[in-house]
Design a protein around this motif. Structure first.
Motif, mmCIF file in Angstrom:
data_model
loop_
_atom_site.group_PDB
_atom_site.id
_atom_site.type_symbol
_atom_site.label_atom_id
_atom_site.label_comp_id
_atom_site.label_asym_id
_atom_site.label_seq_id
_atom_site.Cartn_x
_atom_site.Cartn_y
_atom_site.Cartn_z
ATOM 1 N N VAL A 459 0.852 -1.189 0.000
ATOM 2 C CA VAL A 459 0.000 0.000 0.000
ATOM 3 C C VAL A 459 0.888 1.239 0.000
ATOM 4 C CG1 VAL A 459 -2.117 -0.926 1.000
ATOM 5 C CG2 VAL A 459 -0.265 -0.298 2.510
ATOM 6 N N ALA A 460 0.426 2.265 -0.757
ATOM 7 C CA ALA A 460 1.253 3.468 -0.904
ATOM 8 C C ALA A 460 0.903 4.512 0.141
ATOM 9 C CB ALA A 460 1.073 4.058 -2.290
ATOM 10 N N ASP A 461 -0.391 4.587 0.509
ATOM 11 C CA ASP A 461 -0.789 5.610 1.480
ATOM 12 C C ASP A 461 -2.010 5.141 2.273
ATOM 13 O OD1 ASP A 461 -2.685 5.750 -0.465
ATOM 14 O OD2 ASP A 461 -1.996 7.646 -1.295
ATOM 15 N N VAL A 462 -2.481 6.008 3.186
ATOM 16 C CA VAL A 462 -3.577 5.616 4.070
ATOM 17 C C VAL A 462 -4.872 5.334 3.288
ATOM 18 C CG1 VAL A 462 -4.991 6.368 6.021
ATOM 19 C CG2 VAL A 462 -2.541 6.751 6.060
ATOM 20 N N PRO A 463 -5.257 6.196 2.304
ATOM 21 C CA PRO A 463 -6.473 5.859 1.542
ATOM 22 C C PRO A 463 -6.368 4.490 0.857
ATOM 23 C CG PRO A 463 -5.857 8.134 1.142
ATOM 24 C CD PRO A 463 -4.756 7.541 1.956
ATOM 25 N N ALA A 464 -5.171 4.160 0.362
ATOM 26 C CA ALA A 464 -4.998 2.852 -0.287
ATOM 27 C C ALA A 464 -5.181 1.721 0.718
ATOM 28 C CB ALA A 464 -3.614 2.772 -0.921
ATOM 29 N N LEU A 465 -4.714 1.952 1.949
ATOM 30 C CA LEU A 465 -4.889 0.942 3.012
ATOM 31 C C LEU A 465 -6.386 0.730 3.265
ATOM 32 C CD1 LEU A 465 -3.691 -0.759 5.444
ATOM 33 C CD2 LEU A 465 -4.086 1.285 6.794
ATOM 34 N N CYS A 466 -7.141 1.849 3.359
ATOM 35 C CA CYS A 466 -8.585 1.749 3.618
ATOM 36 C C CYS A 466 -9.265 0.966 2.506
ATOM 37 C CB CYS A 466 -9.212 3.134 3.704
ATOM 38 S SG CYS A 466 -8.556 4.116 5.020
ATOM 39 N N ARG A 467 -8.897 1.297 1.286
ATOM 40 C CA ARG A 467 -9.531 0.608 0.150
ATOM 41 C C ARG A 467 -9.271 -0.899 0.225
ATOM 42 N NH1 ARG A 467 -7.870 5.129 -2.653
ATOM 43 N NH2 ARG A 467 -6.001 4.109 -3.459
ATOM 44 N N SER A 468 -8.020 -1.274 0.480
ATOM 45 C CA SER A 468 -7.682 -2.705 0.527
ATOM 46 C C SER A 468 -8.360 -3.392 1.704
ATOM 47 C CB SER A 468 -6.184 -2.929 0.680
ATOM 48 O OG SER A 468 -5.486 -2.123 -0.158
ATOM 49 N N LEU A 469 -8.443 -2.685 2.847
ATOM 50 C CA LEU A 469 -9.012 -3.302 4.047
ATOM 51 C C LEU A 469 -10.502 -3.525 3.898
ATOM 52 C CD1 LEU A 469 -7.562 -1.677 7.283
ATOM 53 C CD2 LEU A 469 -7.470 -4.063 6.606
ATOM 54 N N PHE A 470 -11.201 -2.522 3.355
ATOM 55 C CA PHE A 470 -12.655 -2.599 3.300
ATOM 56 C C PHE A 470 -13.173 -3.335 2.077
ATOM 57 C CE2 PHE A 470 -11.981 1.198 6.046
ATOM 58 C CZ PHE A 470 -12.447 0.601 7.198
ATOM 59 N N LYS A 471 -12.244 -3.652 1.164
ATOM 60 C CA LYS A 471 -12.657 -4.342 -0.067
ATOM 61 C C LYS A 471 -13.206 -5.725 0.267
ATOM 62 C CE LYS A 471 -9.471 -5.978 -2.667
ATOM 63 N NZ LYS A 471 -8.127 -5.897 -3.223
ATOM 64 N N ASN A 472 -12.542 -6.397 1.244
ATOM 65 C CA ASN A 472 -12.998 -7.767 1.505
ATOM 66 C C ASN A 472 -13.682 -7.919 2.845
ATOM 67 O OD1 ASN A 472 -10.592 -7.190 2.724
ATOM 68 N ND2 ASN A 472 -9.403 -8.616 1.486
#
Ligand code: TYD
Ligand code: MG
Length: 472
Positions: A459-472
Motif C-alpha cells: 500500500v502506498a498511502d492511508v487511503p490505499a490501506l482503507c480501500r484494501s481493508l474494506f474491499k474484503n
C-alpha cells in the motif's frame, strides 16, 4: 568550668566540621555541586539536587577508582593487543545469554535494574541454580539467608555450588570474595550495601557509586563476573541505577507490569554485544520461564477477528515478533476527546489520528481513542504505525480485521506508508506463524523473499490501506 566546657564543645564541632562537608548531588546523573541548584548544569533536569555529607580529603564517590591504580599496565600499540580471547561463560539460559551477546564476559560488571517486585532477585538466583558448575557467591543484603533458601526451593535446581552470604559491608564482601574466588558473584542489591570509607548512609549517591567502583575494581582485577542488582522507582529515585550506567559494562532493565506474568529484560547498554535486544520471560510458580518465541505468546488468543484489533510485525533488537495492537474508538462524552495509549507514545498516536483526519477524511476529533499494546510491551518501532491506524479504523467502523492479517509500515505526515527496516524478516516471521496476508509499504523491496505462503499487499498511502481493508 562552664566556659571551658563550651570551648571544648566548640572545638569538637570544629573538628567534625573539618572532617566532613556537605555537597549536592544530582540524583539523575550523579553530578556534584558545592551548592544547591534548581537545575542540574550537567543533565539539565530540574529539582534533582540532593544534599549529602562526605568525608573531606577524598574525592566523593571514589569514582576515580574506575581505573585500577597501580595495575602495572603500560601504553601499548593497538596492534599488539590480543583480542582473540574473550572468555564467555554460558549461563544455561538462552534468553540471558543472547541478551548479553553470547554469554557473560569474564571480569564484567552487569547491572540488572528494575522496579521492586519485578523479578530481579528471582532471575539472579535462578542463574546459579541452573548452572551447578559455576561456583557462585550470592551476597544478599535485602533478604535473610533463610528467605533466599525458600526462594531457591521454589525455583528448584542444584544448589550445591551456590554460597549464600548475608552481608552489607563492602569491605567484608570483597575480602570474602577474594578468599573464595568464585566463578560468578551476585550482589543483591546495590542500595543496601555500604562502605566504611564513605560517610553517608546506604542507598545514597556516594555509597552507591563507591559500592559499584569497589565491585568494578574487584571484577577487573580478578576476572570474576559480577551481577549487581539495583532498584529503580517510577520517578527515577534517588538511588536509581541511572547514576551507575557509565560505570558498569552492561545494563539490563526489567520491564513489564507487575500484575501480568510477562517480564521483559531489555539491554540498555552492552560493551560486549548489541543493545536494544529484548528477552522475554514468564513469571511462573517456579521462577522465570524463558519465552524463546515471544510471537506465539503475544499474538491474539482468539480465533475470530475482533474489531479494534490489528497485529503488527515488529522488530525489537534483532528479533522480529508479532504483537497485538488493540484500539477502542467511542463517542467523546465530554467536549475534549480523550486520547490514551498504553505501551505507545501518545504524541505519535495524536499525530497518526491527525493524519487520518486530514488525509483520509475521518472525523475522529469527536471520538475518544484508547490504544493498548498487548502483553505490557512498550513499543517504539515506527513499523507499528500501520497496525495502529488499522486498529483505530477497525474499531471506528466496527469492522473486524481477519486474524490472519498483519501489518508493518511507518506512516509519514502526508499519509504515505513508508518502508521499514528489515521488512523481509518481518514477512518471513509472519509467514512462519501462519499469517496469510501482510500489509507493507509499496516502496519495500522484497527481492529473494519466499512469499509462497503469504500474500504481500503493498500500500502506498492511508487511503490505499482503507480501500484494501474494506474491499474484503
Ligand atoms: P523478586 O525477584 O523478589 O523481585 P525483585 O527482586 O525485583 O524485587 O520477585 C518477586 C515476585 O515474583 C513476587 O511477587 C513473587 C513472584 N515470584 C513468583 O511468582 N514465582 C516464583 O517462583 C518466585 C521466586 C517469585
Ligand atoms: Mg529483590
Amino acid at each position: 568550668m562552664l566556659i571551658f566546657a563550651e570551648i571544648q564543645l566548640y572545638f569538637c564541632k570544629y573538628i567534625i566540621y573539618m572532617k566532613t562537608k556537605t555537597v549536592w548531588f544530582c540524583k539523575e546523573c550523579g553530578n556534584e555541586s558545592p551548592k544547591w541548584m534548581g537545575r542540574c548544569p550537567a543533565c539539565g533536569e530540574w529539582n534533582t539536587m540532593v544534599e549529602e555529607t562526605v568525608a573531606t580529603g577524598k574525592k566523593p564517590g571514589g569514582a576515580a577508582a574506575v581505573s585500577v591504580p597501580g595495575s602495572g599496565h603500560k601504553p601499548m600499540p593497538l596492534s599488539h593487543i590480543d583480542s582473540s580471547v574473550e572468555n564467555r561463560i554460558s549461563l544455561n539460559n538462552g534468553e540471558v545469554d543472547r541478551i548479553l551477546g553470547g554469554g557473560l564476559v569474564e571480569g564484567s560488571l552487569v547491572l540488572i535494574g528494575g522496579e521492586p517486585g519485578i523479578g530481579k532477585s528471582t532471575l539472579s538466583l535462578q542463574i546459579p541454580l541452573h548452572c551447578p558448575d559455576l561456583k557462585t557467591l550470592y551476597v544478599t543484603g535485602e533478604e535473610s539467608a533463610k528467605q533466599v533458601k525458600l526462594r531457591a526451593t521454589r525455583i528448584g535446581g542444584d544448589d550445591s555450588n551456590c554460597m549464600i552470604y548475608s552481608e552489607t559491608l563492602m569491605e567484608n564482601i570483597i575480602a570474602e570474595a577474594r578468599a573464595m574466588m568464585p566463578d560468578l558473584m551476585v550482589v543483591d542489591s546495590v542500595q543496601t550495601m555500604f562502605s566504611q570509607s564513605v560517610e553517608s548512609s546506604p542507598g545514597s549517591v556516594t555509597q552507591i557509586k563507591e559500592t559499584a567502583a569497589m565491585l568494578l575494581r574487584f571484577a577487573k582485577e580478578t576476572g570474576v563476573p559480577v551481577i549487581l542488582i539495583g532498584h529503580i522507582t517510577k520517578e527515577g529515585s534517588i538511588a536509581g541505577p541511572k547514576i551507575l550506567e557509565h560505570i558498569v559494562d552492561v545494563v539490563l532493565q526489567f520491564e513489564g507490569d507487575n500484575g501480568g506474568t510477562y517480564r521483559l529484560l531489555r539491554s540498555i547498554k552492552n560493551r560486549f554485544g548489541s543493545t536494544s535486544e529484548l528477552a522475554v520471560f514468564e513469571m511462573t510458580g517456579k521462577g522465570l520461564r524463558e519465552v524463546s518465541n515471544p510471537s506465539e505468546m503475544l499474538i491474539p488468543m482468539h480465533e475470530e477477528g475482533l474489531s479494534g484489533v490489528a497485529v503488527s510485525a515488529m522488530l525489537d533488537g534483532t528479533r522480529p515478533f508479532l504483537i497485538e495492537v488493540q484500539s477502542l474508538v467511542s463517542t467523546a462524552a465530554y467536549g475534549t476527546p480523550q486520547r490514551s495509549a498504553t505501551g505507545f507514545d501518545v504524541r505519535r498516536l495524536n499525530m497518526l489520528l491527525a493524519v487520518l483526519e486530514k488525509r483520509a477524511g475521518f472525523k475522529l476529533s469527536v471520538k475518544d481513542v484508547f490504544l493498548n499494546m498487548a502483553g505490557g510491551l512498550k513499543v517504539s518501532d515506527p513499523a507499528c504505525d500501520l497496525a495502529v491506524i488499522a486498529a483505530v479504523l477497525s474499531s471506528n467502523f466496527d469492522f473486524a480485521i481477519p486474524s490472519d492479517v498483519c501489518f508493518a509500515g511507518e506512516i509519514g505526515l502526508s499519509g504515505e506508508v513508508r518502508p521499514v527496516a528489515q521488512t523481509d524478516r518481518r514477512v518471513i516471521e509472519a509467514a512462519r506463524l501462519g499469517f496469510k496476508k501482510i500489509f507493507v509499504s509499496s516502496f519495500s523491496s522484497l527481492e529473494g523473499v519466499d512469499t509462497q505462503n503469504i500474500e504481500v499487499v503493498k500500500v502506498a498511502d492511508v487511503p490505499a490501506l482503507c480501500r484494501s481493508l474494506f474491499k474484503n
